[in-house]
Design an enzyme around this catalytic site. Structure first.
Site, short mmCIF file in Angstrom:
data_model
loop_
_atom_site.label_atom_id
_atom_site.label_comp_id
_atom_site.label_asym_id
_atom_site.label_seq_id
_atom_site.Cartn_x
_atom_site.Cartn_y
_atom_site.Cartn_z
CD GLN A 132 -2.90 -0.83 -0.13
OE1 GLN A 132 -3.42 0.24 -0.39
NE2 GLN A 132 -3.02 -1.89 -0.90
CG HIS A 137 -51.52 15.02 -7.06
ND1 HIS A 137 -51.15 16.28 -7.44
CD2 HIS A 137 -50.40 14.25 -7.14
CE1 HIS A 137 -49.87 16.29 -7.74
NE2 HIS A 137 -49.37 15.06 -7.57
CD GLU A 171 -8.53 1.76 -1.46
OE1 GLU A 171 -8.67 1.72 -2.70
OE2 GLU A 171 -7.52 2.25 -0.92
CG HIS A 172 -7.40 -2.31 0.06
ND1 HIS A 172 -6.81 -1.12 -0.33
CD2 HIS A 172 -7.86 -2.89 -1.07
CE1 HIS A 172 -6.91 -1.00 -1.64
NE2 HIS A 172 -7.54 -2.06 -2.12
CG ASP A 182 -4.59 -4.10 -5.34
OD1 ASP A 182 -5.67 -3.59 -4.97
OD2 ASP A 182 -3.53 -3.94 -4.73
CG HIS A 230 -0.85 2.49 -4.18
ND1 HIS A 230 -1.17 2.30 -5.51
CD2 HIS A 230 -1.33 1.41 -3.52
CE1 HIS A 230 -1.80 1.15 -5.65
NE2 HIS A 230 -1.91 0.58 -4.46
#
Length: 451
Positions: free
Chosen positions: A282, A442, A349-350, A383, A285
């Site tokens: 991670q 209506h 996220e993960h 991934d 990145h």
């Protein structure tokens, strides 16, 4: 010469872990207020004034909306230093075919296998039309695929054929007919033969050399030669995230994504070399947040030692170390219950639960974009190849947001059909509620059919 590892440590038994996590979350938020000194200089050079990232995005989007292709070409020249024309902004069919013909057969074989995995999973989870009937009544929920979507594929620091697969194939599984890919005009983006070969292999014929906020604006508003889309998906940098937020409402978007992140929950049975490798994956990145939560001090120390050892062997060593220093964290908690509570607060996220009772701990955690169970389910599996999309909610939004799937490319609508007798049976309630709201038209539209 080795570079010393610096990563934050928190002992939840004595430190204010909530405050520390809040500070980390603030750094990971795509607020648009943080920009590097180099970025400030570039903004001043291009726009002539010190605009914030939000202001930059607003100006780019306004210009693209106003002058279309001319603005896109202008910003491509100023921001990407790419001299493009109306004829070269789109990757030609010949270029796509050439990249595919010259691709390594192993690449194409891998793409085919992964595409099949993604298609199999995404098709299996597709919403199905639902019909409810009773005497005189038919109610249905109908699902229709979007007609046209845009996919953003990053191309700054690396080439990402995996993003093509994980963003475009779910759309194809849903039945979307037109998929347009935008990627920066760089060696890692729309000029990358691996990215182009992947697009061609899975049937994508629209690829454009457009990056950043101008790429999002082009997809949202449409420009000469690139019709507007219904939805924009895929990751990108801060300017892409802010541009997606800006055009939402004009089109749909998947999310406003921040840096990638992982929480690894580990115990005394977890292998520290595996855990270190997952955290580094991670951090690689750059930026990427890597957080270990464990109640085993021995495992925490062993993982720190493994991090120090393994990071020196990485090709992106300095960037990875920077990520670990800025966004990494090793948290020692009292027990598994506290580990689960903190994980839910982070809403990562993960989430990788690498304990001997991973399935049991999962039952105690609500908030994560994607969860990986056991020592042999690394995040890299999701991934690249497993089947669920790797486009996932970041920045704590997994509390309410979901990862991208084929269902996000479907638009649902209801279908209602009543007989005269069924309408008469329910008409009194309709007429009464219409009277309460003062909507007499209506009321009359029902009454005239039942009296």
């Amino acid at each position: 010469m080795s570079i010393p590892l610096q990563i934050q440590r928190i002992d939840a038994r004595r430190d204010d872990v909530t405050a520390a996590l809040d500070a980390l979350r603030a750094k990971l938020s795509p607020s648009g207020n943080v920009v590097s000194e180099a970025g400030r200089r570039r903004t001043l050079e291009v726009f002539g004034e010190p605009l914030s990232p939000v202001q930059v995005v607003e100006k780019i989007c306004a210009d693209v909306r106003k002058t279309g292709l001319a603005a896109v070409l202008d910003y491509s020249r100023k921001l990407d230093r790419a001299e493009l024309t109306a004829d070269t902004i789109r990757v030609s069919a010949t270029e796509l075919e050439k990249a595919h013909a010259e691709a390594d057969p192993r690449l194409l074989a891998a793409v085919r296998r992964v595409r099949q995995n993604v298609l199999e999973f995404q098709t299996a989870i597709l919403h199905q039309d639902v019909e409810v009937t009773r005497p005189g009544v038919m109610l249905a929920q109908r699902y229709v695929p979007l007609n046209r979507v845009g996919v953003c594929v990053p191309g700054g620091a690396a080439a990402y054929p995996s993003t093509v697969l994980m963003a475009a194939v779910p759309a194809q599984a849903a039945g979307v007919k037109e998929v347009a890919v935008v990627s920066p005009p760089t060696a890692f983006g729309a000029n990358n033969p691996v990215v182009l070969a992947t697009c061609h292999e899975i049937g994508i014929r629209e690829v454009y050399r457009i990056g950043g906020a101008q790429g999002i604006a082009a997809l949202a508003y449409g420009i000469e030669g690139l019709p507007k889309v219904d939805k924009i998906v895929g990751p990108g940098n801060l300017f892409v995230a802010l541009a997606k937020r800006h055009v939402y409402g004009e089109v749909d978007i998947d999310s406003i994504a921040g840096p990638s992140e992982v929480v690894v929950i580990a115990d005394q049975t977890t292998r520290p070399d595996f855990t270190a490798a997952d955290l580094l994956a991670q951090a690689e990145h750059a930026p990427g947040a890597s957080i270990l939560i464990t109640w085993s001090e021995e495992l925490l120390n062993a993982t720190a030692a493994e991090l120090d050892k393994q990071v020196q062997q990485l090709s992106r060593c300095e960037l990875t170390l920077q990520s670990l220093r800025d966004f990494g964290c090793l948290i020692l908690v009292r027990d598994a219950e506290e580990a689960c509570r903190l994980t839910d607060l982070i809403a990562p996220e993960h989430l990788h639960i690498a304990t001997d009772n991973a399935a049991e701990l999962l039952k105690k955690i609500r908030n994560s974009g994607a969860t990986f169970l056991g020592n042999y389910s690394p995040v890299a599996l999701g991934d690249y190849a497993a089947g669920p999309s790797h486009v996932l909610p970041t920045g704590g939004t997994a509390r309410w947001a979901s990862g991208l799937s084929a269902n996000h490319f479907l638009r649902s609508s209801s279908v209602i059909q009543y007989s005269a007798a069924a309408l008469k049976e329910i008409s009194a309630d309709i007429e009464y509620l219409a009277q309460v709201e003062g909507l007499t038209a209506h009321e009359k539209s029902v009454a005239m059919r039942t009296r």
